[in-house]
Structure formats: structure tokens, C-alpha cells
Design a protein around this motif. Structure first.
Motif, PDB file in Angstrom:
ATOM      1  N   ALA A  52       0.831  -1.200   0.000  1.00 11.62           N
ATOM      2  CA  ALA A  52       0.000   0.000   0.000  1.00 11.62           C
ATOM      3  C   ALA A  52       0.869   1.255   0.000  1.00 11.62           C
ATOM      4  CB  ALA A  52      -0.936  -0.011   1.213  1.00 11.62           C
ATOM      5  N   LEU A 110      -8.532   3.907  -8.046  1.00  9.83           N
ATOM      6  CA  LEU A 110      -8.793   3.301  -6.744  1.00  9.83           C
ATOM      7  C   LEU A 110     -10.291   3.154  -6.507  1.00  9.83           C
ATOM      8  CD1 LEU A 110      -7.307   2.389  -4.113  1.00  9.83           C
ATOM      9  CD2 LEU A 110      -7.755   4.678  -3.240  1.00  9.83           C
ATOM     10  N   THR A 116     -11.768   0.498  -9.063  1.00  9.68           N
ATOM     11  CA  THR A 116     -11.388  -0.871  -8.704  1.00  9.68           C
ATOM     12  C   THR A 116     -12.083  -1.316  -7.427  1.00  9.68           C
ATOM     13  OG1 THR A 116      -9.214  -0.451  -9.687  1.00  9.68           O
ATOM     14  CG2 THR A 116      -9.441  -2.411  -8.321  1.00  9.68           C
ATOM     15  N   ALA A 117     -12.171  -0.417  -6.433  1.00 10.31           N
ATOM     16  CA  ALA A 117     -12.828  -0.759  -5.169  1.00 10.31           C
ATOM     17  C   ALA A 117     -14.301  -1.082  -5.381  1.00 10.31           C
ATOM     18  CB  ALA A 117     -12.672   0.383  -4.171  1.00 10.31           C
ATOM     19  N   SER A 176     -16.030  -4.686  -4.707  1.00 10.91           N
ATOM     20  CA  SER A 176     -17.151  -4.821  -3.773  1.00 10.91           C
ATOM     21  C   SER A 176     -18.374  -5.437  -4.434  1.00 10.91           C
ATOM     22  CB  SER A 176     -17.506  -3.447  -3.186  1.00 10.91           C
ATOM     23  OG  SER A 176     -17.988  -2.574  -4.193  1.00 10.91           O
ATOM     24  N   SER A 236      -1.132  -9.345  -6.103  1.00 12.98           N
ATOM     25  CA  SER A 236      -2.234  -8.849  -6.934  1.00 12.98           C
ATOM     26  C   SER A 236      -2.826  -9.981  -7.762  1.00 12.98           C
ATOM     27  CB  SER A 236      -1.751  -7.714  -7.838  1.00 12.98           C
ATOM     28  OG  SER A 236      -0.743  -8.174  -8.724  1.00 12.98           O
ATOM     29  N   PRO A 277      -3.371   1.826  -7.667  1.00 13.09           N
ATOM     30  CA  PRO A 277      -4.580   1.391  -6.949  1.00 13.09           C
ATOM     31  C   PRO A 277      -4.592  -0.103  -6.642  1.00 13.09           C
ATOM     32  CG  PRO A 277      -5.162   2.870  -8.746  1.00 13.09           C
ATOM     33  CD  PRO A 277      -3.712   2.544  -8.910  1.00 13.09           C
ATOM     34  N   LEU A 332      -5.046  -1.562  -2.812  1.00 14.21           N
ATOM     35  CA  LEU A 332      -6.183  -2.406  -2.442  1.00 14.21           C
ATOM     36  C   LEU A 332      -5.745  -3.820  -2.059  1.00 14.21           C
ATOM     37  CD1 LEU A 332      -8.754  -1.200  -5.113  1.00 14.21           C
ATOM     38  CD2 LEU A 332      -8.766  -0.720  -2.665  1.00 14.21           C
TER      39      LEU A 332
END
Length: 460
Positions: free
Chosen positions: A158, A193, A196-197, A201, A337, A376, A380
């Protein structure tokens, strides 16, 4: 899907890698390999830039780029085909800077001799791995510290992602500070970010890869200055592909086989050899352990299946990289990743290796993915790796303090090896001084003594 699995190639891949028994599929493994490659492809350009000032040969950048790609391909293919794990390898950051600026430029040691030192350290890795020493060290480390290594690597990932995005910058007064959030790299990374988040989710397949691609496309079409190569090191907009996406590589004839093993065996260079050895031993061992824990490969007894061949592959990659003309090749934390994308077998690493080979001819295409686009993914994935801390018993301070030191020191010292070292040293010291000495594996006392030697005698 069924047709892919039942085809001759699909059937061979399934049988060799055990894809279905690992709960994966061939498309998922390929996607994971592409994701890992994209998050670590920066090494194709960063490693030549780092080693270039120390290795003075004609067309140094292109020769080093080809060498970097070949070393990464060999290491990743070894890890995929021999160890059968989704762990990619490439010339390691940190060790390349030590090689260039401390050993060659700082101590005025010829770069050929420094390559010989890297080769010898890799040979030591292979010998210790064949004897089972590295596996024994992994087993001796308590489970809590293994969870801490996983979390520490996550925090490190991170931190690297935020740094690559320009969201965290250096500051002479406070060491680190908040960067300019209005800058192009920060804006591209923040948007990536969020995208992708949201995809993660919602359970979208390939969320991380989609996020990297979307961020790269955004940077290209908006002409955002997020690409390296500008005047005086400034970032610049995407410059296009010039003569196309295919470029003929220059064979690194000035680098291949140039290592001087005899010179590296000189008494005055033993400290250099052992520094390479110590740092990469705990860096690679910590990385491989953390990745194995993240992927769910570690047994309840703390063992890593196929550990011997895994660590031997790591050592052989270091030796081969030195022969090709680059600093230590090691396991990459960016492999997390691909693991997060679903990679669970060696096919993921094989895909990474093949892409590095392809990059020898298509390296201009790899240049279309800026660091801001992969940032990102690193942030994550790092956040997800912190979940291993939930398995820690936080009421036992003799354990939780070493856990904390392991996690926090990795990003703050920019070194996985330092994090593992601080964790082991503090764990042994606290246990020994509070009457719990017998709870520490005997081998861990020996490892702690070696770490003290490293910090006292081999400070550089």
C-alpha cells in the motif's frame, strides 16, 4: 469453459498444475498472470535506470532492459514450472540500488565483481535450500509472526502504491507528507482506486485488471503527464508508440557472462557477498512465506508444501540473473495482486514469465501502463492482506509487540527483510527475558544471532 478444460492443452495444464483441485480455472490463472505482470512491469524500466549509472556499457538501458526481462522470465518460469506456485520473480528493488550506488559507485568495486557476489549469494541460497535450512527457518518462525509478515507486506504494498501515485511524497522535515492531490498521477490513481474498489465490492471478475486498464486508458486519452521520460526526470504525457509496439531487442552481449566470481571471493568482498545473502535471504523468505500464507498454502503446522523446490528455484533465479548481468532476482510482493485475482497455481507465474519474454519485443506496449495506473491495485491488495491480523491473539504482549514491529517496520524502512528481522529479534528477546525461553524454537535463537551480526557487522 468445459471445452477449454477438456482440450489436449487444457487437459495437460490441468493435470500438471492441478488447476481444478486448487479451486481455479485456466482463464482465471491467465488473468491473474496478466494482472501480476502489469503490476510489476515497471521493473523493465526502473531496473535499467537504477543499474545504468553503475554499468557503463554501450546501449546500457536497452541491454539492461532485455537482461531484466530475461531474468524475470526465467525466475517466474522456474517458480511456476518447478515449484508450481503463482509467485513471480524479477530483479529486486532495493538490492539493485545497493548494487549500483553502494557497492559499485560507492565502494568503487567493478560491476563484474559485484555480479560475482550476487552469483555466490544465489549459490548459497541453493545449497541451504537443498539442505532444508531455509525450510527449517520458515517452520521455526511462530504462526503469529507469519501472519505479521503477510500484513507487513500488505502495508508495504500500500505504501509503494501511494508513493507511486504521488499521494505520499518525501519531506525533509517530516520524512513523508501528503502529496499534491491535484496532480495528474494522484488524480489518475484516485479514480482508479475508486473504480477498482467498486468493482471488487460488487464481485466483478477481473476487477483489478479492469481497474489497471481503465486507469491507463484515462491517462492516455486525457494526455495526463504521468509517464516517466520527461526532461530532468519530469513526468510527461503518453508519447505514443513511435515506430509501433514492436521493437527489436538488443542482445546484452556486454553483460551476459561478464560476472567475476573469482574477484568476488576476495577477502575484502566477503562483507558484500554476505550483505547480498542476508538481505535477500530474509527478504525472499519473508515474501514467499507471506504470499503462501495469503494464498492459503501454509499448513496448520506452519509448513509450505514444496518448500525445498520453491527456495531452490529462488536461488537459481538469483544465479541466472547474475550470469545475465543484473542484480539479485527475487520473489515479488506484487504477486499478491495475481493471488487476489484468483491465481492459485504455477500457471499464473508461467504466464508472467511468458509475458516478460514477449516484452522483449513488445516493451513499448508495456510502457503504456504508468505507475499511477497500477498504484490502486497495490493499495487495495495491501489492504486485503492486512486481514491476516485478525488471526492474532492481541492479549499476549510477548507476541503482539513483535507482530507490530514486523508490520510497521516494513513500510517505514522500505524493506521486508528489516521487518522480518525486527520481528524475530524482538520475539526472541521478549520471550527469553520474561521466562518463556523454552517456547522459542532453538533454531530461532541461531537466526536471531545471525541477524545481530548483520546489523552490527554488516550495517550497510
Amino acid at each position: 469453459m468445459q471445452n477449454t478444460q477438456s482440450s489436449p492443452i487444457g487437459g495437460w495444464l490441468e493435470q500438471y498444475f492441478g488447476i481444478r483441485s486448487s479451486g481455479s480455472t485456466i482463464p482465471r490463472e491467465v488473468r491473474a498472470g496478466v494482472t501480476t505482470f502489469l503490476t510489476m512491469s515497471y521493473i523493465l524500466f526502473v531496473n535499467p535506470s537504477t543499474l545504468g549509472p553503475a554499468i557503463n556499457v554501450p546501449n546500457a538501458f536497452v541491454q539492461l532492459l532485455v537482461t531484466t526481462a530475461i531474468a524475470a522470465a526465467f525466475g517466474s518460469l522456474m517458480m511456476g514450472l518447478v515449484a508450481r506456485y503463482p509467485f513471480a520473480q524479477a530483479p529486486g528493488m532495493g538490492l539493485n540500488a545497493y548494487f549500483a550506488f553502494s557497492v559499485v559507485l560507492g565502494q568503487k568495486i567493478p560491476w563484474q565483481t559485484a555480479l560475482g557476489a550476487v552469483f555466490i549469494s544465489g549459490l548459497l541460497f541453493v545449497i541451504l535450500s537443498a539442505l532444508g535450512a531455509r525450510q527449517a527457518v520458515v517452520k521455526a518462525i511462530p504462526s503469529a509472526l507469519k501472519f505479521a509478515v503477510t500484513a507487513g507486506i500488505g502495508a508495504f504494498l500500500a505504501f509503494i502504491g501511494l508513493k507511486n501515485a504521488g499521494i505520499i511524497v518525501a519531506n525533509p522535515a517530516t520524512f513523508v507528507a501528503l502529496g499534491d492531490l491535484r496532480s495528474a498521477p494522484a488524480l489518475v490513481a484516485i479514480l482508479g482506486l475508486i473504480v477498482t474498489a467498486v468493482l471488487l465490492s460488487r464481485g466483478v471478475v477481473g476487477a483489478i485488471l479492469i481497474g489497471i486498464a481503465a486507469s491507463s486508458v484515462l491517462a492516455i486519452i486525457t494526455r495526463a503527464p504521468v509517464y516517466a521520460g520527461g526532461a530532468n526526470g519530469a513526468l510527461q504525457p503518453f508519447q505514443g508508440f513511435g515506430n509501433g509496439i514492436v521493437a527489436a531487442p538488443i542482445w546484452p552481449h556486454d553483460l551476459v557472462g561478464a560476472l567475476d566470481i573469482g574477484g568476488a571471493l576476495g577477502l575484502g568482498l566477503l562483507s558484500v557477498v554476505f550483505t547480498f545473502f542476508f538481505v535477500d535471504f530474509f527478504d525472499a523468505t519473508g515474501t514467499l512465506t507471506g504470499l503462501a500464507n495469503k494464498a492459503g498454502f501454509m499448513t496448520p503446522e506452519g509448513d509450505m508444501p514444496r518448500a525445498r523446490r520453491t527456495f531452490i528455484s529462488d536461488g537459481l533465479a538469483a544465479m541466472f540473473g547474475a550470469f545475465m548481468g543484473t542484480s539479485t532476482t527475487t520473489a515479488y510482493i506484487e504477486s499478491a495482486s495475481g493471488i487476489e485475482e484468483g491465481g492459485r497455481t504455477g500457471l499464473t507465474a508461467v504466464v508472467v514469465g511468458l509475458l516478460f519474454l514477449l516484452a522483449i519485443f513488445l516493451w513499448p506496449l508495456a510502457g503504456a501502463v504508468p505507475a499511477a495506473a497500477t498504484a490502486p491495485a497495490l493499495v487495495l491488495v495491501g489492504a486485503m492482506m492486512l486481514s491476516s491480523l485478525a488471526r492474532i491473539e492481541w492479549d499476549d504482549y510477548a507476541t503482539t509487540i513483535p507482530v507490530f514491529l514486523t508490520v510497521i517496520s516494513m513500510p517505514l524502512t522500505f524493506s521486508i527483510a528489516n521487518g522480518v528481522s525486527f520481528g524475530v529479534l524482538s520475539y526472541v528477546a521478549i520471550k527469553a527475558l520474561n521466562g518463556q525461553a523454552k517456547q522459542v524454537h532453538p533454531l530461532l535463537y541461531f537466526v536471531a544471532a545471525l541477524l545481530l551480526v548483520r546489523f552490527i557487522w554488516l550495517e550497510g
